[in-house]
Design a protein around this motif. Structure first.
Motif, PDB file in Angstrom:
ATOM      1  N   SER A 222       0.825  -1.206   0.000  1.00 26.54           N
ATOM      2  CA  SER A 222       0.000   0.000   0.000  1.00 26.54           C
ATOM      3  C   SER A 222       0.859   1.256   0.000  1.00 26.54           C
ATOM      4  O   SER A 222       1.910   1.311   0.643  1.00 26.54           O
ATOM      5  N   LEU A 223       0.396   2.252  -0.732  1.00 27.54           N
ATOM      6  CA  LEU A 223       1.069   3.540  -0.784  1.00 27.54           C
ATOM      7  C   LEU A 223       0.803   4.333   0.488  1.00 27.54           C
ATOM      8  O   LEU A 223      -0.277   4.245   1.069  1.00 27.54           O
ATOM      9  N   VAL A 224       1.775   5.123   0.886  1.00 30.66           N
ATOM     10  CA  VAL A 224       1.610   6.011   2.037  1.00 30.66           C
ATOM     11  C   VAL A 224       1.426   7.423   1.483  1.00 30.66           C
ATOM     12  O   VAL A 224       2.331   7.977   0.862  1.00 30.66           O
ATOM     13  N   PRO A 225       0.237   8.006   1.690  1.00 29.69           N
ATOM     14  CA  PRO A 225      -0.006   9.350   1.144  1.00 29.69           C
ATOM     15  C   PRO A 225       0.750  10.420   1.934  1.00 29.69           C
ATOM     16  O   PRO A 225       1.152  10.201   3.074  1.00 29.69           O
ATOM     17  N   ASP A 226       0.922  11.568   1.296  1.00 31.19           N
ATOM     18  CA  ASP A 226       1.516  12.715   1.979  1.00 31.19           C
ATOM     19  C   ASP A 226       0.521  13.280   2.998  1.00 31.19           C
ATOM     20  O   ASP A 226       0.929  13.847   4.004  1.00 31.19           O
ATOM     21  N   LEU A 227      -0.759  13.127   2.717  1.00 32.96           N
ATOM     22  CA  LEU A 227      -1.822  13.532   3.641  1.00 32.96           C
ATOM     23  C   LEU A 227      -3.017  12.629   3.408  1.00 32.96           C
ATOM     24  O   LEU A 227      -3.362  12.327   2.260  1.00 32.96           O
ATOM     25  N   GLU A 228      -3.641  12.206   4.494  1.00 29.81           N
ATOM     26  CA  GLU A 228      -4.857  11.388   4.430  1.00 29.81           C
ATOM     27  C   GLU A 228      -5.928  12.099   5.247  1.00 29.81           C
ATOM     28  O   GLU A 228      -5.718  12.388   6.428  1.00 29.81           O
ATOM     29  N   VAL A 229      -7.063  12.386   4.607  1.00 28.43           N
ATOM     30  CA  VAL A 229      -8.156  13.100   5.263  1.00 28.43           C
ATOM     31  C   VAL A 229      -9.395  12.204   5.234  1.00 28.43           C
ATOM     32  O   VAL A 229      -9.791  11.741   4.163  1.00 28.43           O
ATOM     33  N   PRO A 230     -10.007  11.946   6.386  1.00 24.03           N
ATOM     34  CA  PRO A 230     -11.191  11.079   6.406  1.00 24.03           C
ATOM     35  C   PRO A 230     -12.417  11.775   5.806  1.00 24.03           C
ATOM     36  O   PRO A 230     -12.501  13.005   5.791  1.00 24.03           O
ATOM     37  N   PHE A 231     -13.345  10.955   5.312  1.00 23.27           N
ATOM     38  CA  PHE A 231     -14.654  11.482   4.886  1.00 23.27           C
ATOM     39  C   PHE A 231     -15.466  11.816   6.122  1.00 23.27           C
ATOM     40  O   PHE A 231     -15.351  11.107   7.115  1.00 23.27           O
ATOM     41  N   PRO A 232     -16.297  12.838   6.147  1.00 28.77           N
ATOM     42  CA  PRO A 232     -16.401  13.864   5.113  1.00 28.77           C
ATOM     43  C   PRO A 232     -15.147  14.739   5.111  1.00 28.77           C
ATOM     44  O   PRO A 232     -14.573  15.032   6.160  1.00 28.77           O
ATOM     45  N   VAL A 233     -14.727  15.123   3.929  1.00 33.91           N
ATOM     46  CA  VAL A 233     -13.457  15.830   3.751  1.00 33.91           C
ATOM     47  C   VAL A 233     -13.537  17.245   4.322  1.00 33.91           C
ATOM     48  O   VAL A 233     -14.478  17.977   4.055  1.00 33.91           O
ATOM     49  N   ASP A 234     -12.529  17.597   5.087  1.00 33.32           N
ATOM     50  CA  ASP A 234     -12.347  18.972   5.548  1.00 33.32           C
ATOM     51  C   ASP A 234     -11.463  19.640   4.498  1.00 33.32           C
ATOM     52  O   ASP A 234     -10.241  19.450   4.484  1.00 33.32           O
ATOM     53  N   TRP A 235     -12.062  20.407   3.610  1.00 33.14           N
ATOM     54  CA  TRP A 235     -11.343  20.990   2.483  1.00 33.14           C
ATOM     55  C   TRP A 235     -10.326  22.036   2.908  1.00 33.14           C
ATOM     56  O   TRP A 235      -9.361  22.288   2.191  1.00 33.14           O
ATOM     57  N   LYS A 236     -10.497  22.630   4.074  1.00 33.86           N
ATOM     58  CA  LYS A 236      -9.510  23.588   4.570  1.00 33.86           C
ATOM     59  C   LYS A 236      -8.182  22.867   4.830  1.00 33.86           C
ATOM     60  O   LYS A 236      -7.109  23.380   4.503  1.00 33.86           O
ATOM     61  N   ILE A 237      -8.240  21.673   5.401  1.00 36.44           N
ATOM     62  CA  ILE A 237      -7.028  20.884   5.647  1.00 36.44           C
ATOM     63  C   ILE A 237      -6.341  20.549   4.319  1.00 36.44           C
ATOM     64  O   ILE A 237      -5.123  20.666   4.188  1.00 36.44           O
ATOM     65  N   VAL A 238      -7.132  20.164   3.328  1.00 36.30           N
ATOM     66  CA  VAL A 238      -6.592  19.824   2.013  1.00 36.30           C
ATOM     67  C   VAL A 238      -5.907  21.039   1.386  1.00 36.30           C
ATOM     68  O   VAL A 238      -4.753  20.962   0.947  1.00 36.30           O
ATOM     69  N   LEU A 239      -6.610  22.169   1.369  1.00 37.38           N
ATOM     70  CA  LEU A 239      -6.051  23.373   0.757  1.00 37.38           C
ATOM     71  C   LEU A 239      -4.831  23.880   1.521  1.00 37.38           C
ATOM     72  O   LEU A 239      -3.832  24.279   0.915  1.00 37.38           O
ATOM     73  N   ASP A 240      -4.881  23.839   2.836  1.00 34.80           N
ATOM     74  CA  ASP A 240      -3.720  24.256   3.632  1.00 34.80           C
ATOM     75  C   ASP A 240      -2.497  23.401   3.305  1.00 34.80           C
ATOM     76  O   ASP A 240      -1.377  23.911   3.212  1.00 34.80           O
ATOM     77  N   HIS A 241      -2.703  22.097   3.125  1.00 34.22           N
ATOM     78  CA  HIS A 241      -1.592  21.212   2.770  1.00 34.22           C
ATOM     79  C   HIS A 241      -1.014  21.598   1.413  1.00 34.22           C
ATOM     80  O   HIS A 241       0.213  21.697   1.254  1.00 34.22           O
ATOM     81  N   ILE A 242      -1.884  21.791   0.436  1.00 30.41           N
ATOM     82  CA  ILE A 242      -1.426  22.146  -0.910  1.00 30.41           C
ATOM     83  C   ILE A 242      -0.644  23.457  -0.887  1.00 30.41           C
ATOM     84  O   ILE A 242       0.465  23.538  -1.421  1.00 30.41           O
ATOM     85  N   ILE A 243      -1.192  24.465  -0.248  1.00 26.19           N
ATOM     86  CA  ILE A 243      -0.524  25.779  -0.202  1.00 26.19           C
ATOM     87  C   ILE A 243       0.808  25.697   0.555  1.00 26.19           C
ATOM     88  O   ILE A 243       1.816  26.219   0.108  1.00 26.19           O
ATOM     89  N   SER A 244       0.808  25.006   1.682  1.00 25.00           N
ATOM     90  CA  SER A 244       2.030  24.947   2.501  1.00 25.00           C
ATOM     91  C   SER A 244       3.132  24.112   1.839  1.00 25.00           C
ATOM     92  O   SER A 244       4.296  24.248   2.188  1.00 25.00           O
ATOM     93  N   HIS A 245       2.765  23.267   0.876  1.00 23.39           N
ATOM     94  CA  HIS A 245       3.757  22.446   0.186  1.00 23.39           C
ATOM     95  C   HIS A 245       4.024  22.932  -1.240  1.00 23.39           C
ATOM     96  O   HIS A 245       4.588  22.216  -2.058  1.00 23.39           O
ATOM     97  N   SER A 246       3.588  24.151  -1.525  1.00 29.10           N
ATOM     98  CA  SER A 246       3.837  24.772  -2.828  1.00 29.10           C
ATOM     99  C   SER A 246       4.817  25.915  -2.665  1.00 29.10           C
ATOM    100  O   SER A 246       4.753  26.651  -1.693  1.00 29.10           O
ATOM    101  N   GLY A 247       5.688  26.057  -3.653  1.00 29.53           N
ATOM    102  CA  GLY A 247       6.530  27.246  -3.702  1.00 29.53           C
ATOM    103  C   GLY A 247       5.714  28.369  -4.314  1.00 29.53           C
ATOM    104  O   GLY A 247       4.600  28.167  -4.767  1.00 29.53           O
ATOM    105  N   SER A 248       6.235  29.565  -4.350  1.00 20.55           N
ATOM    106  CA  SER A 248       5.474  30.671  -4.946  1.00 20.55           C
ATOM    107  C   SER A 248       5.724  30.824  -6.420  1.00 20.55           C
ATOM    108  O   SER A 248       6.393  30.123  -7.040  1.00 20.55           O
TER     109      SER A 248
END
Length: 135
Positions: free
Chosen positions: A109-135
Motif C-alpha cells: 500500500s502507498l503512504v499518502p503525503d496527507l490522508e483526510v477522512p470522509f467527510p473531507v475537511d477541504w480547509k485541511i486539504v487546501l492548507d496542505h497544498i498551499i504549505s507544500h507549494s513554492g510561490s
C-alpha cells in the motif's frame, strides 16, 4: 456524473469561500496535463483528480503520460498534487506529483503525503497544498 467529475464538484464547492481561483482543464488534447489548475494569493498549483476503487491503495492509476508530465513539471519546481478519493477506506489522499513514478503498480500500500477522512475537511486539504507549494 463520472466519479472524477463528482470529486471536482466537491473540491470546487468545498473551497468556494477560501479564495482559490480554479480552472478545470479538458486535457484530451494534451495528454498528461492535470485536471485542474488553482491559484491562491499568488501560489499556483495543478491538481490531478483520481478515484481508486481498489481495496487497498497500491496504485492511483496514473497513465504513462500523466506520470511523465508530473515528473518533468516537478523537476522544474512546479507544484502538482494528486487528490485520490479512496471509497473503501473512506479517505481522500494527497500525493505530491514529484512522487509520480512510484505511484503505480506497488507491491504494498502507498503512504499518502496527507490522508483526510470522509467527510473531507477541504480547509485541511487546501492548507496542505498551499504549505507544500513554492510561490
Amino acid at each position: 456524473m463520472k466519479p472524477e467529475s463528482k470529486l471536482w464538484q466537491q473540491l470546487k464547492k468545498g473551497t468556494q469561500d477560501m479564495g482559490v481561483f480554479w480552472t478545470r482543464i479538458e486535457s484530451w488534447s494534451s495528454p498528461g496535463v492535470p485536471d485542474v489548475h488553482g491559484i491562491k494569493n499568488g501560489v499556483s498549483f495543478w491538481v490531478e483528480l483520481k478515484i481508486s476503487n481498489l481495496k487497498t491503495l497500491k496504485s492511483i492509476g496514473l497513465s504513462p503520460h500523466q506520470k511523465s508530465w508530473q515528473f518533468k513539471y516537478s523537476q522544474q519546481s512546479g507544484n502538482i498534487f494528486n487528490l485520490v478519493s479512496h471509497p473503501s477506506s473512506r479517505t481522500l489522499n494527497i500525493f505530491c506529483g514529484s512522487r509520480s513514478l512510484e505511484l503505480n503498480d506497488q507491491k504494498r500500500s502507498l503512504v499518502p503525503d496527507l490522508e483526510v477522512p470522509f467527510p473531507v475537511d477541504w480547509k485541511i486539504v487546501l492548507d496542505h497544498i498551499i504549505s507544500h507549494s513554492g510561490s
